[in-house]
Design an enzyme around this catalytic site. Structure first.
Site, PDB file in Angstrom:
ATOM      1  N   GLU A 152       0.830  -1.216   0.000  1.00 39.70           N
ATOM      2  CA  GLU A 152       0.000   0.000   0.000  1.00 39.70           C
ATOM      3  C   GLU A 152       0.860   1.259   0.000  1.00 39.70           C
ATOM      4  O   GLU A 152       1.659   1.469   0.916  1.00 39.70           O
ATOM      5  CB  GLU A 152      -0.898   0.023   1.237  1.00 39.70           C
ATOM      6  CG  GLU A 152      -1.786   1.258   1.310  1.00 39.70           C
ATOM      7  CD  GLU A 152      -2.559   1.356   2.610  1.00 39.70           C
ATOM      8  OE1 GLU A 152      -3.580   2.075   2.623  1.00 39.70           O
ATOM      9  OE2 GLU A 152      -2.147   0.748   3.617  1.00 39.70           O
ATOM     10  N   GLU A 255     -11.783   2.717   6.197  1.00 40.51           N
ATOM     11  CA  GLU A 255     -10.681   2.952   7.124  1.00 40.51           C
ATOM     12  C   GLU A 255     -10.617   4.439   7.455  1.00 40.51           C
ATOM     13  O   GLU A 255      -9.742   5.164   6.993  1.00 40.51           O
ATOM     14  CB  GLU A 255      -9.359   2.466   6.528  1.00 40.51           C
ATOM     15  CG  GLU A 255      -8.241   2.423   7.562  1.00 40.51           C
ATOM     16  CD  GLU A 255      -6.883   2.136   6.954  1.00 40.51           C
ATOM     17  OE1 GLU A 255      -6.110   1.402   7.582  1.00 40.51           O
ATOM     18  OE2 GLU A 255      -6.583   2.659   5.854  1.00 40.51           O
TER      19      GLU A 255
END
Length: 285
Positions: A152, A255
């Site tokens: 990521e 998130e």
């Protein structure tokens, strides 16, 4: 319609972690993700998933350390992965093996391996070579278990000195490794902060097969995706459109930090954006 997963490390902060599974299910989530499972026996987490009809779709490999105590201490000390850190290859491998054992127990298809922090003055090319080598090994191990490894890009405002920052860098590394089990975790919040042009990047990268998971949050405050500079209803429509064309069937992880913080019921009240999206896009009867 995108499939949304509740990130239990951020949502429902007023509740003890193990009670957040029930709260997510009551709000209509069918899947969950979170940072780390290692503080709990896998059997306890499995029981929570089964009791509330939830799927585990993502968690992180250890940020450093090899057992619950050292992993917790590493995170508290600010460590954010070992994948690109020379001299810590054995620790990285032990962490991935621990994560794979949890993934098998939780039937979780994806593990995110954080890249780590690049020290000032460190040789980036040396770190990159270590990163590629570690990811090649991890992808092979995960493939044997039927799992995917994700990487990521993360913005340097939230995590200064993080090794991986951009989508193009992440996709170049995935292509270099050349393993179908290595994919990119595309966080729209981080992407907007670092480079922008988010919709175009969804259209560019999702059809490649290299995107394993999306995550969302409002920019810049990292609250619900109904505020800030990103037009999430439009971006969800783009994901829907491109996913239908290329057959992508992944998840979108929520998130973000609830706007109401740890106020009782704050996460649920803040999910008005999701309830509205579900209503508008509900299948015709």
């Amino acid at each position: 319609m995108p499939r949304f997963a509740a990130n239990l490390s951020m949502l429902y902060p007023e509740l003890p972690f193990l009670d957040r599974f029930e709260a997510a299910a009551k709000d209509g989530f069918e899947a969950v993700e979170y940072l780390f499972p290692y503080a709990y026996p896998a059997e306890e987490l499995v029981a929570r998933l089964k009791a509330h009809g939830l799927r585990q779709v993502l968690f992180n490999a250890p940020p450093a350390g090899t057992d619950a105590a050292s992993i917790d201490a590493a995170w508290a000390a600010g460590l954010r992965g070992t994948a690109s850190l020379p001299g810590r290859e054995d620790e990285f491998r032990a962490g991935v093996q621990l994560a794979l054992r949890y993934a098998a127990a939780l039937d979780c298809p994806r593990i995110h391996c954080m890249a780590g922090l690049l020290d000032e003055g460190a040789d980036r090319e040396v770190a990159r070579a270590v990163y590629v080598s570690n990811l090649r090994w991890a992808a092979a191990e995960a493939a044997r278990e039927g799992r995917d490894i994700l990487i990521e890009p993360i913005n340097p405002r939230d995590i200064p000195r993080f090794f991986l920052k951009r989508q193009d860098e992440a996709h170049a590394i995935v292509q270099e490794v050349g393993a179908p089990s290595l994919k990119v975790q595309f966080d729209l919040y981080h992407c907007q902060i670092v480079e922008g042009d988010v919709a175009t990047k969804i259209r560019q990268y999702l059809p490649t097969g290299r995107v394993g998971h999306f995550q969302i949050a409002g920019v810049p405050e990292r609250h619900e995706p109904d505020t800030g500079e990103l037009n999430y209803p439009y971006l969800f429509s783009v994901i829907d459109e491109v996913a239908a064309q290329c057959g992508w069937q992944g998840w979108v992880g929520c998130e973000y930090r609830p706007r109401e913080g740890a106020q009782p019921g704050g996460t649920t009240r803040g999910l008005a954006w999701l309830r509205q999206w579900r209503t508008v896009h509900a299948p015709a009867s």
